[in-house]
Enzyme design. Sequence first.
Site, PDB file in Angstrom:
ATOM      1  N   THR A  79      -4.593  14.339  19.249  1.00 24.19           N
ATOM      2  CA  THR A  79      -3.997  15.027  20.045  1.00 24.19           C
ATOM      3  C   THR A  79      -4.643  15.293  21.070  1.00 24.19           C
ATOM      4  O   THR A  79      -3.565  15.720  22.460  1.00 24.19           O
ATOM      5  CB  THR A  79      -5.403  16.594  19.702  1.00 24.19           C
ATOM      6  OG1 THR A  79      -5.514  16.609  18.401  1.00 24.19           O
ATOM      7  CG2 THR A  79      -5.506  18.126  20.041  1.00 24.19           C
ATOM      8  N   SER A 117      -3.041  10.602  14.273  1.00 21.88           N
ATOM      9  CA  SER A 117      -3.438   9.849  13.556  1.00 21.88           C
ATOM     10  C   SER A 117      -3.332  10.428  11.842  1.00 21.88           C
ATOM     11  O   SER A 117      -3.694   9.183  10.677  1.00 21.88           O
ATOM     12  CB  SER A 117      -4.997   9.879  13.876  1.00 21.88           C
ATOM     13  OG  SER A 117      -5.667  10.928  12.557  1.00 21.88           O
ATOM     14  N   THR A 156      -7.916  12.816  16.435  1.00 21.80           N
ATOM     15  CA  THR A 156      -9.276  12.820  15.370  1.00 21.80           C
ATOM     16  C   THR A 156      -9.628  12.790  13.650  1.00 21.80           C
ATOM     17  O   THR A 156     -10.144  12.714  12.925  1.00 21.80           O
ATOM     18  CB  THR A 156     -10.169  14.331  15.693  1.00 21.80           C
ATOM     19  OG1 THR A 156      -9.441  14.789  14.988  1.00 21.80           O
ATOM     20  CG2 THR A 156     -10.961  14.431  17.175  1.00 21.80           C
ATOM     21  N   ASP A 157      -8.365  13.248  13.552  1.00 21.38           N
ATOM     22  CA  ASP A 157      -8.213  13.297  12.051  1.00 21.38           C
ATOM     23  C   ASP A 157      -8.505  11.763  10.877  1.00 21.38           C
ATOM     24  O   ASP A 157      -9.184  11.758  10.068  1.00 21.38           O
ATOM     25  CB  ASP A 157      -6.953  13.388  11.674  1.00 21.38           C
ATOM     26  CG  ASP A 157      -7.167  15.141  11.668  1.00 21.38           C
ATOM     27  OD1 ASP A 157      -7.829  16.049  12.008  1.00 21.38           O
ATOM     28  OD2 ASP A 157      -5.440  15.479  11.721  1.00 21.38           O
ATOM     29  N   THR A 214     -18.319  10.360   9.753  1.00 20.01           N
ATOM     30  CA  THR A 214     -16.912  11.360   9.302  1.00 20.01           C
ATOM     31  C   THR A 214     -16.907  11.882   9.824  1.00 20.01           C
ATOM     32  O   THR A 214     -17.496  13.077  10.752  1.00 20.01           O
ATOM     33  CB  THR A 214     -17.875  11.168   8.419  1.00 20.01           C
ATOM     34  OG1 THR A 214     -16.690  11.989   7.121  1.00 20.01           O
ATOM     35  CG2 THR A 214     -19.185  12.380   8.182  1.00 20.01           C
ATOM     36  N   ARG A 246     -14.336   9.665  -6.104  1.00 20.35           N
ATOM     37  CA  ARG A 246     -15.571  10.226  -5.973  1.00 20.35           C
ATOM     38  C   ARG A 246     -16.503  11.204  -6.657  1.00 20.35           C
ATOM     39  O   ARG A 246     -15.798  12.170  -7.628  1.00 20.35           O
ATOM     40  CB  ARG A 246     -15.100  11.049  -4.542  1.00 20.35           C
ATOM     41  CG  ARG A 246     -14.757  10.599  -3.687  1.00 20.35           C
ATOM     42  CD  ARG A 246     -14.473  10.975  -2.431  1.00 20.35           C
ATOM     43  NE  ARG A 246     -14.353  12.508  -2.192  1.00 20.35           N
ATOM     44  CZ  ARG A 246     -15.161  13.490  -1.766  1.00 20.35           C
ATOM     45  NH1 ARG A 246     -15.493  12.425  -0.596  1.00 20.35           N
ATOM     46  NH2 ARG A 246     -14.389  14.274  -1.688  1.00 20.35           N
ATOM     47  N   CYS A 278     -20.904  14.278  -2.338  1.00 20.26           N
ATOM     48  CA  CYS A 278     -22.121  14.580  -1.700  1.00 20.26           C
ATOM     49  C   CYS A 278     -21.877  13.757  -0.294  1.00 20.26           C
ATOM     50  O   CYS A 278     -21.480  13.196   0.169  1.00 20.26           O
ATOM     51  CB  CYS A 278     -23.792  14.173  -1.788  1.00 20.26           C
ATOM     52  SG  CYS A 278     -24.454  14.897  -3.402  1.00 20.26           S
TER      53      CYS A 278
HETATM   54  N1  ASP Z   1      -3.866  15.997  14.268  1.00 20.35           N
HETATM   55  C1  ASP Z   1      -4.234  15.112  14.912  1.00 20.35           C
HETATM   56  C2  ASP Z   1      -4.774  13.495  14.573  1.00 20.35           C
HETATM   57  O1  ASP Z   1      -5.711  12.871  14.326  1.00 20.35           O
HETATM   58  C3  ASP Z   1      -5.956  15.637  15.510  1.00 20.35           C
HETATM   59  C4  ASP Z   1      -6.382  15.267  16.712  1.00 20.35           C
HETATM   60  O2  ASP Z   1      -6.719  14.385  16.545  1.00 20.35           O
HETATM   61  O3  ASP Z   1      -7.900  16.432  16.392  1.00 20.35           O
HETATM   62  O4  ASP Z   1      -4.129  12.744  15.633  1.00 20.35           O
END
Ligand code: ASP
Length: 353
Positions: A11, A62, A95-96, A166, A254, A288
């Site tokens: 993103t 990602s 971030t994913d 995480t 899990r 958890c």
């Molecule tokens: N879908 C995006 C990624 O992981 C989300 C992000 O970057 O916040 O590439």
Amino acid sequence: MNVHIIYTGGTIGMVDSPQGLVPGADLAGWLSGLLPPGRPAAPGLESLASTSLTALEPLIDSSNATPESWQAIVEEVRAHAAEHPAEPIVVLHGTDTMAYTSAALSYALVGLEAPVIITGSQLPLGAEGSDAEANVLGALRAAISGRVSGVALFFGGLLLAGGRATKSSSWDFAGFASPVAPPLARAGSDGASWEWAQADGSAGSEASPTSPTARATPRPYARHDVVVLDMAPGITGARVAALLDPLPEAVILRAFGVGNVPSDEPGLTEAIERAIDGGAAVVVASQCHQAEVILGHYDTGDAIARAGAVGTADMTLEAAYAKAQFLLAQGLAGAELAEAMGRPIAGELSPRR
Ligand code: ASP
């Protein structure tokens, strides 16, 4: 000091398109506006003389990352480190799956002289009120701090060990957590005055010196068949058996609480036992957020423990999954892999008490 930035997608560098957000922002231009040459440095960045930038091809969301994508980053880091071993590296990532990548990098880059800090943002760099600037400046501050060894993740003011992070929120700027281990550092509200967990500078995710699975030149990540299987009330033995056929190389199961499965369900424990007998490593994680898996603590986890399943102890799912991929890439399988899951490689696991 120069910091090398590797842009992988996510993103942070995305722009709007008719199909939703896609990579396409002018990252190099944005960076030069963020750190203009000749202007007084932002607090905490006084020793940053310059940045260099390479972008991976193709830039990805990602969510499309695979172990091959991790390997492409490892190779880019190693290629830069071969020329400039002391230069810190910042990786810009979506971030994913950033926590999977940070764990994967921490295993594969054990022994690297300079730190690697991974970051991204919830909003694109061009969006109003974006967290991109704060996260990139924070990652740069961590990179040049001289206090980080190994791989760490900076996000929303927290610096986390690479194998302990995480993704905890899909929208909050405080988007990552380290549920079991405390953060390595917290950035102050001005971004510059940091509070470090350890005063002696050994705050990174260094390999345990006793770890036989940490390797100076590990074999490359490749895509191995590791399945993550969630237990839920009512899941049947037949469903679990079907999900394990054909047999994967490793199973991250899990389970509930400290590692409990619905053991009264006809055929469920047997399906897991068959997978272990067939040569799959079965590793039991917990659903958890904060957990210490202790297989056999209850009767409901005992039979699979006796069959050879092992627990993830206090590893995150991301750390356990990337570790199974790393160990498979090193040629481990079955019981040998299961046993190696319990030994720390790069700070992802607390030593057995
Ligand atoms: N879908 C995006 C990624 O992981 C989300 C992000 O970057 O916040 O590439």
